[in-house]
Scaffold this active site. Structure first.
Site, PDB file in Angstrom:
ATOM      1  N   LYS A  80      48.795  33.414  36.322  1.00 16.53           N
ATOM      2  CA  LYS A  80      48.181  33.988  37.531  1.00 16.53           C
ATOM      3  C   LYS A  80      47.977  32.887  38.565  1.00 16.53           C
ATOM      4  O   LYS A  80      47.616  31.753  38.211  1.00 16.53           O
ATOM      5  CB  LYS A  80      46.846  34.622  37.132  1.00 16.53           C
ATOM      6  CG  LYS A  80      46.124  35.372  38.227  1.00 16.53           C
ATOM      7  CD  LYS A  80      44.838  35.981  37.670  1.00 16.53           C
ATOM      8  CE  LYS A  80      44.080  36.807  38.676  1.00 16.53           C
ATOM      9  NZ  LYS A  80      42.839  37.388  38.117  1.00 16.53           N
ATOM     10  N   SER A 155      42.601  42.262  38.881  1.00 17.33           N
ATOM     11  CA  SER A 155      43.375  41.478  39.821  1.00 17.33           C
ATOM     12  C   SER A 155      44.572  40.749  39.218  1.00 17.33           C
ATOM     13  O   SER A 155      45.419  40.281  39.959  1.00 17.33           O
ATOM     14  CB  SER A 155      42.462  40.465  40.511  1.00 17.33           C
ATOM     15  OG  SER A 155      41.919  39.564  39.560  1.00 17.33           O
ATOM     16  N   SER A 179      39.568  42.006  35.136  1.00 19.62           N
ATOM     17  CA  SER A 179      40.873  41.688  35.726  1.00 19.62           C
ATOM     18  C   SER A 179      41.995  41.331  34.764  1.00 19.62           C
ATOM     19  O   SER A 179      43.142  41.245  35.184  1.00 19.62           O
ATOM     20  CB  SER A 179      40.731  40.559  36.735  1.00 19.62           C
ATOM     21  OG  SER A 179      40.309  41.083  37.957  1.00 19.62           O
TER      22      SER A 179
HETATM   23  N1  GLN Z   1      37.735  44.393  40.103  1.00 17.93           N
HETATM   24  C1  GLN Z   1      36.604  43.557  39.941  1.00 17.93           C
HETATM   25  C2  GLN Z   1      36.288  42.917  41.264  1.00 17.93           C
HETATM   26  O1  GLN Z   1      36.892  43.246  42.206  1.00 17.93           O
HETATM   27  C3  GLN Z   1      36.873  42.522  38.885  1.00 17.93           C
HETATM   28  C4  GLN Z   1      37.820  41.488  39.333  1.00 17.93           C
HETATM   29  C5  GLN Z   1      38.078  40.431  38.326  1.00 17.93           C
HETATM   30  O2  GLN Z   1      37.825  40.602  37.128  1.00 17.93           O
HETATM   31  N2  GLN Z   1      38.534  39.290  38.800  1.00 17.93           N
HETATM   32  O3  GLN Z   1      35.454  42.081  41.369  1.00 17.93           O
END
Ligand code: GLN
Length: 491
Positions: A80, A155, A179
């Site tokens: 990532k 994400s 994420s």
């Molecule tokens: N979707 C969640 C957020 O927007 C978690 C994102 C993540 O785990 N990086 O914060």
């Protein structure tokens, strides 16, 4: 076989490489060819490091023919784009870091190099990991390999899509509130968020520092254990990385779950759930039961209802502090057309950050400001303790907690972008895990059909802190008895 090499898992590839049945250069080239063939339509990668990958592959071949080699020698890995890679652009999905080339490797990247892995590229993500669909990437969306008009989740959606579409052999993602697990669920691959402190965050671009954790995104459970072996362990450069022995996680892959105590969490299987999605969870429970696990239903974690509010105070608060470093002075994008230093700093943030990131910074600045700190931030920390205690109590009775990862399968691109709250709701079942710091996995468990499209659904397995082994043991037994992990999207 040569045209199918990209389909291999890491443990399969590693065996073929050791026996010298394939070379790492061949395997790496096969994965690069696969990326060239499909990534225009999927958009999983932001950077493909082909030259470096082929050079690393050649080195791996030399080391393999000398009888050497680590756990991942010669195996192509995608990472990532929020983990710092020396000499390779690390954008975090943001204009702010569009041209940022880190002068150092993050801890997990050093570990991958030590294990002999080949770094194939950096995957697309929501800007600064804020989002659940990759639609907040400043550069492009990623498409779900199972249904191109749908999101891969986020994400870490680039890594999950890359694994689902065989554009990498094995991958890393990061998980602050879901994420790793939510995109793994939506793309039909395995994703594990380790216990907070298990994996060093050194060189991971910070979002919510008390929540962030790096973990594997893989084609099967054995690869997940393998990758966890590579990245786990103490690192003095991350003060929250825990000094404790790391077991060999592959030893948990016994296939035996007789007597395992599984608690089914009501809150992660709510009444208004889509019938197809519920059916996947029910079938998985029946399978676990037939494998000898003792299933107890009706376990309630009532504080789950506060998790979303708690997370959306803690994560933005930490983000607002972490993102203050992007001022256009030290590195990254720098606006220069203002008439003063302050105007340039404003301009840098105005043009460098996308809307979702600005929303989080504003929320977090508000919740940390004088007068509101006690009412919001401090209160959220107290709720955090309650959520943690609730898990502690549950783990006195159960080895593993069971639920869904996401209330819905992959949604359509554009469906939730106008309504941040709808987007936030994608993570209701995954946020509590990060709040409590415990490990959690998404495991492929079936499909639902929507509008003629077959969409993957993952089940979620949770365990007490540092007991990733119980999750892996459960997941492996389930995987051995089913074939979901062998399903591949069309094309
Ligand atoms: N979707 C969640 C957020 O927007 C978690 C994102 C993540 O785990 N990086 O914060």
């Amino acid at each position: 076989m040569a045209d199918e090499l990209h389909r291999l898992t890491a443990h399969e590839a590693r065996k073929l490489l050791s026996n010298r049945e394939v070379s790492s250069v061949e395997l790496t080239q096969a994965v690069l060819d696969r990326i060239a063939a499909v990534d225009d339509r999927l958009g999983a990668y932001l950077t493909v490091s082909d030259e470096l990958a082929l050079a690393q592959a050649a080195d791996a071949d030399t080391s393999l023919s000398n009888g050497g080699g680590g756990l991942l020698t010669g195996v192509p890995v995608s990472v990532k784009d929020n983990m710092c890679t020396k000499g390779i652009r690390t954008t975090c999905g943001s204009r702010m870091l569009e041209t940022f080339v880190p002068p150092y490797d993050g801890h997990v990247i050093s570990r991958l190099r030590d294990a002999g892995a080949v770094l194939i590229g950096k995957t697309n993500m929501d800007e600064f990991a804020m989002g659940s669909s990759v639609e907040h990437s400043a550069f492009k969306p990623t498409h779900n390999p199972w249904a191109l008009d749908r999101v891969p989740g986020g994400s870490s959606g680039g890594s999950a899509a890359a694994i689902a579409a065989d554009e990498a052999i094995i991958a890393l993602g990061s998980d602050t509130g879901g994420s790793i697990r939510q995109p793994a669920s939506l793309c039909g691959v395995v994703g594990l968020k380790p216990t907070y402190g298990r994996v060093s965050r050194y060189g991971l671009v910070a979002f919510g520092s008390s929540l962030d954790q790096i973990g594997p995104i893989t084609k099967d459970v054995r690869d997940c254990a393998l990758m966890l072996n590579v990245i786990s362990g103490h690192d003095e450069r991350d003060a929250t990385s825990v000094e404790m022995d790391v077991p060999d996680f592959t030893e948990a892959l016994t296939g035996d779950i007789k007597g395992l105590r599984v608690g089914v969490v009501d809150e992660y299987l709510p009444d208004d759930l889509d019938a197809g999605v519920r059916g996947v969870a029910e079938a998985a429970l029946a399978e676990l039961e037939s494998l000898g696990a003792s299933i107890e239903r009706g376990v309630s974690l009532p504080n789950t209802k506060y998790a979303l509010a708690c997370y959306y105070i803690i994560a933005p608060s930490e983000a607002s502090a972490n993102l203050a470093r992007y001022d256009g002075v030290k590195y990254g994008y720098s606006y220069q057309d203002g008439d003063s230093m302050w105007a340039n700093m404003d301009g840098t943030r105005q043009h460098g950050f996308g809307d979702e990131v600005k929303r989080r910074i504003m929320l977090g600045t508000y919740t940390l400001s004088t007068g509101y700190y006690d009412a919001y931030y401090l209160k959220a920390l107290k709720v955090r303790t309650l959520i943690r205690q609730e898990f502690d109590e549950a783990f006195e009775r159960f080895d593993v907690l069971f639920g869904l990862v996401s209330p819905t399968p992959a949604f359509r691109l554009g469906e939730k972008t106008d309504d941040p709250f709808e987007m936030y709701l994608s993570d209701v079942f995954t946020l509590p895990t990060n709040i409590a710091g415990i490990p959690g996995m998404s495991l492929p468990a079936g499909f639902v059909e929507q509008d003629g499209q077959l969409l993957p659904v993952g089940i979620q397995l949770l365990a007490k802190p540092f007991d990733e082994a119980s999750i892996l043991r459960t997941a492996y037994a389930y995987e051995q008895a089913t074939s979901w992990h062998t399903e591949r999207p069309p094309g």
